[in-house]
Design an enzyme around this catalytic site. Structure first.
Site, short mmCIF file in Angstrom:
data_model
loop_
_atom_site.label_atom_id
_atom_site.label_comp_id
_atom_site.label_asym_id
_atom_site.label_seq_id
_atom_site.Cartn_x
_atom_site.Cartn_y
_atom_site.Cartn_z
N ARG A 48 24.01 64.90 -74.34
CA ARG A 48 24.99 64.91 -73.27
C ARG A 48 26.11 64.05 -73.39
O ARG A 48 27.15 64.36 -72.88
CB ARG A 48 24.26 64.56 -72.14
CG ARG A 48 22.99 65.29 -71.54
CD ARG A 48 22.25 64.47 -70.46
NE ARG A 48 22.80 63.94 -69.30
CZ ARG A 48 23.18 64.50 -68.34
NH1 ARG A 48 22.80 65.76 -68.27
NH2 ARG A 48 23.90 64.05 -67.46
N ARG B 151 33.45 59.97 -79.29
CA ARG B 151 34.80 60.25 -79.73
C ARG B 151 35.63 59.20 -80.52
O ARG B 151 35.39 57.92 -80.29
CB ARG B 151 35.78 60.22 -78.58
CG ARG B 151 35.40 61.36 -77.25
CD ARG B 151 36.46 61.32 -76.32
NE ARG B 151 35.90 62.17 -75.22
CZ ARG B 151 35.71 61.64 -74.12
NH1 ARG B 151 35.90 60.29 -73.80
NH2 ARG B 151 35.22 62.39 -73.27
N ARG C 180 11.16 61.77 -63.36
CA ARG C 180 11.46 60.47 -63.19
C ARG C 180 12.19 60.29 -61.79
O ARG C 180 13.04 61.31 -61.52
CB ARG C 180 12.55 60.16 -64.39
CG ARG C 180 12.57 58.69 -64.69
CD ARG C 180 11.36 58.31 -65.12
NE ARG C 180 11.61 56.59 -65.51
CZ ARG C 180 10.77 55.84 -65.47
NH1 ARG C 180 9.43 56.07 -65.39
NH2 ARG C 180 11.00 54.48 -65.35
N ARG D 277 22.06 50.41 -63.26
CA ARG D 277 23.53 50.52 -63.11
C ARG D 277 23.86 50.31 -61.64
O ARG D 277 22.79 50.25 -60.49
CB ARG D 277 24.18 51.89 -63.23
CG ARG D 277 23.53 53.07 -62.41
CD ARG D 277 24.14 54.39 -62.98
NE ARG D 277 23.62 55.31 -62.53
CZ ARG D 277 23.74 56.76 -62.87
NH1 ARG D 277 24.38 57.09 -63.98
NH2 ARG D 277 23.14 57.65 -62.43
N GLU E 149 20.51 50.63 -58.75
CA GLU E 149 19.58 51.96 -59.25
C GLU E 149 18.49 51.40 -59.94
O GLU E 149 18.58 50.84 -61.24
CB GLU E 149 20.32 52.97 -59.81
CG GLU E 149 21.11 53.76 -58.99
CD GLU E 149 21.83 55.21 -59.88
OE1 GLU E 149 21.32 55.50 -60.74
OE2 GLU E 149 22.77 55.35 -59.39
N TYR F 296 17.93 69.27 -67.09
CA TYR F 296 18.70 68.09 -66.49
C TYR F 296 20.32 68.90 -66.28
O TYR F 296 20.86 68.51 -67.17
CB TYR F 296 18.44 67.16 -67.95
CG TYR F 296 19.08 65.79 -67.55
CD1 TYR F 296 19.86 65.49 -66.58
CD2 TYR F 296 19.13 64.84 -68.76
CE1 TYR F 296 20.54 64.13 -66.35
CE2 TYR F 296 19.51 63.54 -68.23
CZ TYR F 296 20.14 63.40 -67.40
OH TYR F 296 20.78 61.98 -67.44
N ASP G 3 23.91 68.83 -64.87
CA ASP G 3 24.93 68.11 -63.84
C ASP G 3 25.35 69.02 -62.51
O ASP G 3 25.10 70.24 -62.72
CB ASP G 3 26.26 67.78 -64.52
CG ASP G 3 25.94 66.67 -65.62
OD1 ASP G 3 24.90 65.74 -65.39
OD2 ASP G 3 26.66 66.42 -66.51
N1 UDP Z 1 22.54 56.35 -71.93
C1 UDP Z 1 22.35 55.07 -72.45
N2 UDP Z 1 23.31 54.10 -72.31
C2 UDP Z 1 24.32 54.26 -71.37
C3 UDP Z 1 24.41 55.45 -70.96
C4 UDP Z 1 23.60 56.45 -71.00
O1 UDP Z 1 21.49 55.05 -73.48
O2 UDP Z 1 24.97 53.24 -71.27
C5 UDP Z 1 21.73 57.58 -72.29
C6 UDP Z 1 20.18 57.33 -71.47
O3 UDP Z 1 19.04 57.88 -72.15
C7 UDP Z 1 20.73 58.17 -70.37
C8 UDP Z 1 21.34 59.45 -70.86
O4 UDP Z 1 22.27 58.67 -71.94
O5 UDP Z 1 19.46 58.85 -69.58
C9 UDP Z 1 22.28 60.15 -70.23
O6 UDP Z 1 23.43 59.50 -69.45
P1 UDP Z 1 24.06 60.15 -68.14
O7 UDP Z 1 25.03 58.94 -67.60
O8 UDP Z 1 24.55 61.59 -68.28
O9 UDP Z 1 22.81 59.85 -67.00
P2 UDP Z 1 22.82 60.17 -65.38
O10 UDP Z 1 24.18 59.99 -64.74
O11 UDP Z 1 22.40 61.78 -65.23
O12 UDP Z 1 21.72 59.26 -64.99
#
Ligand code: UDP
Length: 312
Positions: free
Chosen positions: A116, A120, A193, A224, A244, A292, A294
């Protein structure tokens, strides 16, 4: 998606917020998603070529022991992550965060979760590649209120407590709860989860300087901290932040994410088969479709579903 953007703009005005989260690991900060800024912060690499070579070398070293070392077969999140960004980023910014977010070893998680995120070789901290981005200026509550204008809404009603009575109100039902719960878990329980949120109102105007800071160390129990005002460029004297905390889901608690590993996906497909016996029920959303999504994707899928219904 232009259609989705135009659709939601009927219900709200959106600002020009761009998500550019910061990752924190042991008092060092890194830019996300993984881009030239992140590579510079980590390795001091200046050009895309240098960064690519660094990643390539780490990837090669990791995969040297398996297959021909050139075309690794990606079967889990760990292999996917190392193949995209190398071992250093995997260990600092992915492994700990992912294992606390999902409560599972990276080797037991599907590659799709990490796919996801963009990688870059430009200096671009925009988390998403999407052309249209923003936050509803009056908030999501106002958007949903507008969306439901003129529609009868009953809150605090569990459809499953009166599925026949409520089901008889309409010829089609859109069900956005968990698909396994709808079928009373008769084929088994899918895994989800969950999250726990801890919010505080702080007597300071700016706590972290950005809407999202990820805490990537495994030892820190939350993934976060969100500082809400930054989504809408708030000017208040105080600020509200939310920690969170990921947690395992159990029946009776709130599910947030499907755990899309092979075993769960197979079970989900069996529920899809079962759902064919209920053509008047449309299963939608993260829980109903066990995907999953968005929120833009979920709206797109709902719009396509509507179109398909029209032509039925
Ligand atoms: N992820 C990670 N480190 C980060 C951010 C994301 O390893 O700093 C991984 C982690 O496995 C996460 C996935 O990338 O579940 C998807 O991240 P996203 O930010 O899309 O998660 P959401 O906002 O849907 O919780």
């Amino acid at each position: 998606n232009k259609d989705v953007w135009e659709y939601v703009n009927q219900f709200a005005d959106f600002n020009n917020f761009i998500n550019s989260p910061i990752a924190r690991y042991k008092d060092k900060l890194y830019n996300l998603p993984f881009n030239m800024n992140t590579f510079y912060e980590l390795w001091g690499t200046i050009t895309p070529k240098e960064a690519q070579e660094k990643i390539e070398a780490q990837k090669k070293e990791f995969f040297a022991s398996s297959g021909d070392g050139k075309t690794p077969r990606i079967t889990n999140l760990e292999e996917q992550a190392i193949s995209l960004v190398g071992k250093d980023i995997y260990e600092i910014l992915i492994k700990g965060y992912t294992e606390k977010q999902w409560g599972r070893d990276c080797k037991d998680l599907p590659p799709s979760i990490i796919k996801r995120l963009p990688v870059r070789f430009t200096f671009d901290n925009n988390y998403f590649n999407d052309r249209y981005q923003g936050i509803p200026i009056e908030g999501y509550t106002a958007l949903v209120q507008k969306l439901l204008e003129g529609i009868e809404v009953k809150c605090n009603v569990n459809f499953l407590d009166d599925r026949h009575g409520l089901g008889s109100l309409a010829s089609k039902i859109v069900y956005t709860g968990c698909i396994d719960e709808f079928f009373e878990y008769q084929l088994g329980t899918l895994q989800y989860r969950s999250l726990r949120f801890k919010s505080e109102n702080l007597d300071c105007p700016n706590y972290q300087g950005v809407a999202v800071v990820n805490y990537n160390e495994r030892e820190i129990p939350y993934t976060r901290i969100i500082e809400h005002k930054h989504f809408v460029f708030g000017k208040q004297q105080n600020t509200v932040i939310t920690h969170e905390y990921p947690q395992e889901w159990a029946r009776g608690t709130e599910p947030y994410y499907p755990v899309n590993n092979e075993k769960n996906n197979e079970l989900y497909e069996k529920y899809v088969e079962l759902s064919k016996l209920h053509p008047s029920v449309i299963f939608g959303g993260r829980l109903g479709m066990y995907k999953y999504f968005d929120m833009d994707k979920v709206i797109e899928v709902a719009m396509n579903c509507w179109k398909a219904q029209q032509s039925e």
